[in-house]
Scaffold this motif. Structure first.
Motif, PDB file in Angstrom:
ATOM      1  N   ASP A 286       4.247 -85.272  50.323  1.00 39.71           N
ATOM      2  CA  ASP A 286       4.858 -83.877  50.215  1.00 39.71           C
ATOM      3  C   ASP A 286       3.538 -83.212  49.712  1.00 39.71           C
ATOM      4  O   ASP A 286       2.727 -83.629  49.062  1.00 39.71           O
ATOM      5  N   TYR A 288       2.317 -80.240  47.131  1.00 40.76           N
ATOM      6  CA  TYR A 288       2.444 -79.458  45.864  1.00 40.76           C
ATOM      7  C   TYR A 288       1.556 -78.523  45.493  1.00 40.76           C
ATOM      8  O   TYR A 288       0.478 -78.621  45.905  1.00 40.76           O
ATOM      9  N   GLN A 299       6.722 -78.165  44.263  1.00 41.69           N
ATOM     10  CA  GLN A 299       6.996 -78.898  45.363  1.00 41.69           C
ATOM     11  C   GLN A 299       7.234 -77.848  46.711  1.00 41.69           C
ATOM     12  O   GLN A 299       7.908 -77.022  46.596  1.00 41.69           O
ATOM     13  N   LEU A 300       6.324 -78.059  47.596  1.00 41.83           N
ATOM     14  CA  LEU A 300       6.359 -77.044  48.781  1.00 41.83           C
ATOM     15  C   LEU A 300       6.883 -77.626  50.050  1.00 41.83           C
ATOM     16  O   LEU A 300       7.371 -76.768  50.914  1.00 41.83           O
ATOM     17  N   THR A 301       6.899 -78.827  50.327  1.00 42.39           N
ATOM     18  CA  THR A 301       7.574 -79.623  51.489  1.00 42.39           C
ATOM     19  C   THR A 301       8.349 -80.995  51.046  1.00 42.39           C
ATOM     20  O   THR A 301       8.082 -81.388  49.954  1.00 42.39           O
ATOM     21  N   SER A 303       9.726 -82.778  53.928  1.00 42.94           N
ATOM     22  CA  SER A 303       9.997 -83.124  55.382  1.00 42.94           C
ATOM     23  C   SER A 303      10.542 -84.616  55.538  1.00 42.94           C
ATOM     24  O   SER A 303      11.024 -84.921  56.740  1.00 42.94           O
ATOM     25  N   ASP A 307       2.887 -85.181  55.087  1.00 44.29           N
ATOM     26  CA  ASP A 307       2.401 -83.805  55.224  1.00 44.29           C
ATOM     27  C   ASP A 307       1.116 -83.731  54.100  1.00 44.29           C
ATOM     28  O   ASP A 307       1.114 -84.337  52.843  1.00 44.29           O
ATOM     29  N   GLY A 338       5.927 -72.205  50.556  1.00 41.64           N
ATOM     30  CA  GLY A 338       6.915 -73.244  51.293  1.00 41.64           C
ATOM     31  C   GLY A 338       7.848 -72.681  52.360  1.00 41.64           C
ATOM     32  O   GLY A 338       7.674 -71.292  52.285  1.00 41.64           O
TER      33      GLY A 338
END
Length: 454
Positions: A286, A288, A299-301, A303, A307, A338
């Motif tokens: 993920d 950050y 935390q930005l993703t 999925s 990423d 995000g």
């Protein structure tokens, strides 16, 4: 939080590097402090200086003929050589050696040589006090279009040559130059399968290369801060891969957040206050963001995919990154905080290594298709894809500060036992023009360009 650490270089080594690595504090500083003072020189004729009339596209087709003298020999001759190489290496100038450093040109002779511009000047003094006077002339109008005197220590002579080159570039082409810059990179030595990797730094022309780490641990992906003498990078120090910050003013390092997983692929925000990175989590990774002042992370993703390789756009409002969330590695753009991510790469093959141009108009990338690597650019909406160079491996693009040139890594195929392998740093114009190699002391990869004067 940011934790101080000493795993990569000793205190003694760090202290020895400080004087050689400090850059930003030199500009505008007093001569007594070893800085560089710049003073305008009045024009000989009281007429308005003409604005740049030659575009980069015109210069690419017909390089600008410009006369550069040796500025009186000795240190002046050395400066002229650096200035000549800077201008010639762009492919946009054709330097004509000058036989005289007189204050005012012989315009008839200059015209006879086919010159459009001429530099005159002198270098006087020595040691702690050197004065460099430079004037740039438009040969056709017979007018001075730039004049500056620099006072500094002789130790800064190479920087003065680069700064003069940037002045000439800007006055002749109408956009900022990029000669007074540095490139952080990974220096590589030894057999292909077990190479020694060291964080290193050099001037953009390959001069003054210095090793910043000892090579005891695998080191990768350095990134320059846009506002400080600081480099972020990944190191496997103590067998725990994490992102570190290296302060070029002190030689000290800090761990950028103590994440449970592996942290990698750092990239600074445009204001230098935040670093983006990727952190492994449950078989994926993920994105950050980490605030450098407080150490707070966000935390930005999430999925569930891999990423990685995030990069801000110039105003910090968007992030381009690489993700396999759609089944194969492709490029996506999302808001800086995000949220909804939009895929932008739709060509043949897989995409990675995205980096946003300082101008905001292009995103550079690496594409793999048919067993071949390509280095290209596209517009932020994914249109206008263009390939600039190809090879067995071409990767790690990094824009120069004006967005005109990309540095990148080119590696060759290895033979039996790793024979024939090479890893070099190349530079290429964003049009695919003037693809060339930058000299390094040994093998090199992962170039990262500093800001201007950085």
């Amino acid at each position: 939080m940011l934790m101080s650490t000493r795993p990569l270089i000793s205190d003694q080594e760090a202290d020895a590097l400080v004087g050689a690595l400090r850059r930003r504090t030199l500009l505008g500083a007093s001569v007594a402090a070893g800085g560089i003072l710049a003073t305008p020189l009045a024009a000989f004729a009281a007429t308005a200086a003409p604005e740049a009339e030659i575009t980069v596209d015109q210069a690419r087709t017909a390089p600008i003929p410009i006369i550069i003298p040796d500025f009186g020999g000795g240190l002046g001759q050395q400066m002229a050589e650096v200035l000549t190489n800077d201008l010639n290496n762009t492919g946009l100038f054709k330097v004509i050696p000058g036989s005289s450093a007189a204050a005012k040109p012989d315009f008839a002779t200059a015209k006879g040589l086919g010159a459009h511009a001429q530099v005159t000047g002198s270098v006087t003094g020595s040691g702690a006090s050197v004065r460099v006077e430079i004037r740039l002339w438009d040969v056709l109008s017979q007018q001075q279009i730039q004049g500056t005197a620099y006072t500094t220590s002789s130790a800064n002579w190479r920087r003065i040559a680069h700064i003069v080159g940037d002045v000439i570039y800007e006055r002749m082409l109408g956009e900022k130059g990029y000669f007074d810059t540095r490139i952080a990179f990974i220096s590589r030595s030894g057999p292909r399968g077990r190479q020694r990797t060291r964080l290193a730094i050099m001037d953009q022309d390959g001069a003054n290369a210095r090793m910043l780490t000892a090579g005891n641990w695998l080191t990768l992906t350095p990134r320059f801060s846009p506002v400080k003498d600081q480099v972020a990078f990944m190191s496997y120090a103590n067998n725990r891969p994490r992102v570190y910050l290296f302060d070029l003013n002190t030689g000290r390092q800090q761990i950028l957040g103590d994440f449970q997983g592996i942290s990698f692929a750092p990239r600074f925000s445009p204001d230098g206050r935040t670093v983006l990175l990727s952190v492994t989590r449950n078989g994926g990774s993920d994105l950050y963001s980490v605030d450098l002042a407080s150490g707070a992370r966000r935390q930005l993703t999430a999925s569930g995919a891999i990423d990685t390789s995030p990069c801000y756009n110039p105003d910090g409002s968007q992030i381009v990154f690489n993700s396999d969330r759609g089944g194969s590695p492709q490029l996506y753009i999302m808001p800086a905080g995000g949220g909804n991510a939009q895929r932008i790469s739709y060509g043949q093959g897989t995409y990675g290594d995205p980096v946003w141009s300082p101008r905001g108009d292009l995103i550079a990338f690496t594409r793999i298709a048919g067993g071949m690597f390509s280095l290209g650019v596209m517009q932020p909406d994914g249109t206008g894809e263009r390939i600039m160079t190809e090879g067995f491996t071409v990767e790690s693009p990094s824009f120069c500060p004006n967005g005109r040139v990309l540095a990148y890594c080119r590696q060759s195929r290895a033979g039996a036992g790793g024979s024939g392998f090479s890893s070099i740093i190349g530079m290429v114009d964003i049009t695919g023009f003037n693809d060339r190699v930058i000299p390094t002391p040994e093998g090199a990869s992962d170039p990262a360009w500093s800001p201007l004067n950085g």
